[in-house]
Design an enzyme around this catalytic site. Structure first.
Site, PDB file in Angstrom:
ATOM      1  N   ASP A  51      31.030  -4.317  14.565  1.00 23.56           N
ATOM      2  CA  ASP A  51      31.259  -3.400  15.604  1.00 23.56           C
ATOM      3  C   ASP A  51      30.453  -2.162  15.421  1.00 23.56           C
ATOM      4  O   ASP A  51      30.789  -1.320  16.237  1.00 23.56           O
ATOM      5  CB  ASP A  51      32.949  -2.950  15.239  1.00 23.56           C
ATOM      6  CG  ASP A  51      33.315  -2.594  13.906  1.00 23.56           C
ATOM      7  OD1 ASP A  51      32.443  -2.667  13.088  1.00 23.56           O
ATOM      8  OD2 ASP A  51      34.545  -2.284  13.694  1.00 23.56           O
ATOM      9  N   SER A  52      29.633  -2.179  14.534  1.00 21.69           N
ATOM     10  CA  SER A  52      28.566  -1.205  14.615  1.00 21.69           C
ATOM     11  C   SER A  52      27.840  -1.266  15.936  1.00 21.69           C
ATOM     12  O   SER A  52      27.076  -0.163  16.186  1.00 21.69           O
ATOM     13  CB  SER A  52      27.630  -1.356  13.504  1.00 21.69           C
ATOM     14  OG  SER A  52      27.058  -2.760  13.468  1.00 21.69           O
ATOM     15  N   ASP A  90      33.199  -9.068  14.051  1.00 18.10           N
ATOM     16  CA  ASP A  90      34.272  -8.077  13.627  1.00 18.10           C
ATOM     17  C   ASP A  90      35.373  -8.046  14.910  1.00 18.10           C
ATOM     18  O   ASP A  90      35.103  -7.971  15.900  1.00 18.10           O
ATOM     19  CB  ASP A  90      33.682  -6.706  13.862  1.00 18.10           C
ATOM     20  CG  ASP A  90      32.868  -6.156  12.440  1.00 18.10           C
ATOM     21  OD1 ASP A  90      33.433  -6.926  11.145  1.00 18.10           O
ATOM     22  OD2 ASP A  90      32.191  -5.477  12.055  1.00 18.10           O
ATOM     23  N   LYS A 120      35.558 -11.076  11.181  1.00 14.64           N
ATOM     24  CA  LYS A 120      36.005  -9.963   9.942  1.00 14.64           C
ATOM     25  C   LYS A 120      36.754  -9.112  10.092  1.00 14.64           C
ATOM     26  O   LYS A 120      36.776  -8.583  11.185  1.00 14.64           O
ATOM     27  CB  LYS A 120      34.597  -9.431   9.391  1.00 14.64           C
ATOM     28  CG  LYS A 120      34.486  -8.486   8.494  1.00 14.64           C
ATOM     29  CD  LYS A 120      33.120  -8.189   7.890  1.00 14.64           C
ATOM     30  CE  LYS A 120      32.502  -7.355   8.492  1.00 14.64           C
ATOM     31  NZ  LYS A 120      32.963  -5.771   8.935  1.00 14.64           N
ATOM     32  N   GLU A 122      38.774  -5.459   8.216  1.00 12.63           N
ATOM     33  CA  GLU A 122      38.660  -4.402   7.486  1.00 12.63           C
ATOM     34  C   GLU A 122      39.914  -3.928   6.789  1.00 12.63           C
ATOM     35  O   GLU A 122      41.037  -3.889   7.717  1.00 12.63           O
ATOM     36  CB  GLU A 122      38.114  -3.007   8.043  1.00 12.63           C
ATOM     37  CG  GLU A 122      36.718  -3.210   8.386  1.00 12.63           C
ATOM     38  CD  GLU A 122      36.272  -1.717   9.107  1.00 12.63           C
ATOM     39  OE1 GLU A 122      36.950  -0.753   8.955  1.00 12.63           O
ATOM     40  OE2 GLU A 122      35.190  -1.875   9.721  1.00 12.63           O
ATOM     41  N   GLU A 189      31.405  -2.330   1.101  1.00 10.61           N
ATOM     42  CA  GLU A 189      30.540  -1.215   1.634  1.00 10.61           C
ATOM     43  C   GLU A 189      30.788   0.095   0.765  1.00 10.61           C
ATOM     44  O   GLU A 189      31.506   0.778   0.312  1.00 10.61           O
ATOM     45  CB  GLU A 189      30.924  -1.009   3.180  1.00 10.61           C
ATOM     46  CG  GLU A 189      30.016  -0.131   3.536  1.00 10.61           C
ATOM     47  CD  GLU A 189      30.112   0.237   5.237  1.00 10.61           C
ATOM     48  OE1 GLU A 189      30.738  -0.774   5.758  1.00 10.61           O
ATOM     49  OE2 GLU A 189      29.400   1.028   5.937  1.00 10.61           O
TER      50      GLU A 189
END
Ligand code: KIV
Length: 271
Positions: A51-52, A90, A120, A122, A189
């Protein structure tokens, strides 16, 4: 000498095998067809449609604004390019935190509409029901702990996480929980290298680090950062393998000058 086994197609099982045999896992982001084709062809194990993309492709300050439809667009472009890599996508902010049914619906849309191989998410304990539900539907899940950019407004800064004992203990607990739930790998991270090494030692599933030192089972970077296309972002952990910002600026400048001076096109470049 390399201890790499040849994988025609990298799967979630291959990653666990790589860890068991001591082979480090390489992972990079990609968000579009052309870049993904280069990354896959160069032999990367895992492509993360991160999602970057919200920052890198759309110019947002954070990862929060990107939508599920936009992630599906990026992921489907990447999937069309790949022959070997495992593609992890993501789940964007707001598509899995409210309840586990919504999380499953979001993950199913990613798998069905993009053709990605895994998702993925978070977070740890707080999202365990969502992870369980997605895994129960047969969708592989990669976890993500430490600095989790979707919670940036809770943290307040992008500084190193889990430096204090209490947060480090919670991270280790969460990592063990993600493994127990059935996640196939975890991204850590921006945490201290010693902590990442400890997590990697205590887990059977691979731990992939970004700003988490060399004791992790693999490494991930944002493609545009490691190629030096971006140049304002300079964290200590980032190694730039090229200075594409400079090369591209020079090439485009040369093109502008050639057009203005009528140097381009020449006699061979026309019909
Ligand atoms: O979105 C992303 O690029 C990521 C990596 C930084 C791990 O989550």
């Amino acid at each position: 000498m390399s201890n790499s086994k040849e994988y025609k197609r990298v799967t979630v099982k291959s990653l666990v095998e790589m860890k068991a045999s001591g082979e480090k896992i390489s992972m990079l982001t990609a968000y579009d067809y052309t870049m993904a084709k280069i990354v896959d062809g160069a032999g990367i194990d895992v492509i993360l449609v991160g999602d970057s993309a919200s920052n890198v492709m759309a110019g947002h300050e954070t990862t929060l604004p990107i939508t599920l439809d936009q992630m599906i667009y990026h992921a489907s472009s990447v999937v069309r390019a790949i022959e070997r890599s495992l593609v992890v996508v993501d789940l964007p902010f707001g598509t899995y935190q409210s309840d586990s049914k919504e999380a499953l619906r979001s993950a199913i849309r990613i798998m069905k509409e993009s053709g990605g191989h895994a998702v993925k998410l978070e977070g740890g304990k707080e999202i365990k029901d969502s992870i369980k539900k997605i895994l129960n539907a047969g969708i592989p899940v990669m976890g993500h702990l430490g600095l989790t950019p979707q919670s940036i407004y809770k943290f307040g800064t992008y500084s190193v996480r889990a430096k204090e004992e209490e947060e480090a203990e919670k991270l280790l607990k969460d990592a063990k929980l993600l493994e127990r739930l059935g996640c196939f790998a975890i991204v850590l991270e921006k945490i201290p290298a010693k902590l990442a090494e400890k997590v990697a030692e205590e887990l059977r599933i691979p731990v992939i680090g970004i700003g988490a030192g060399n004791g992790a089972d693999g490494q991930v970077l944002v493609l545009h950062d490691m190629l030096g296309m971006t140049h304002e972002f300079n964290p200590r952990f980032l190694r730039r393998y090229m200075n594409l910002f400079e090369s591209m600026t020079n090439a485009i400048g040369q093109y502008v000058s050639d057009v203005k001076s009528s140097e381009f096109p020449n006699n061979e470049e026309q019909y």
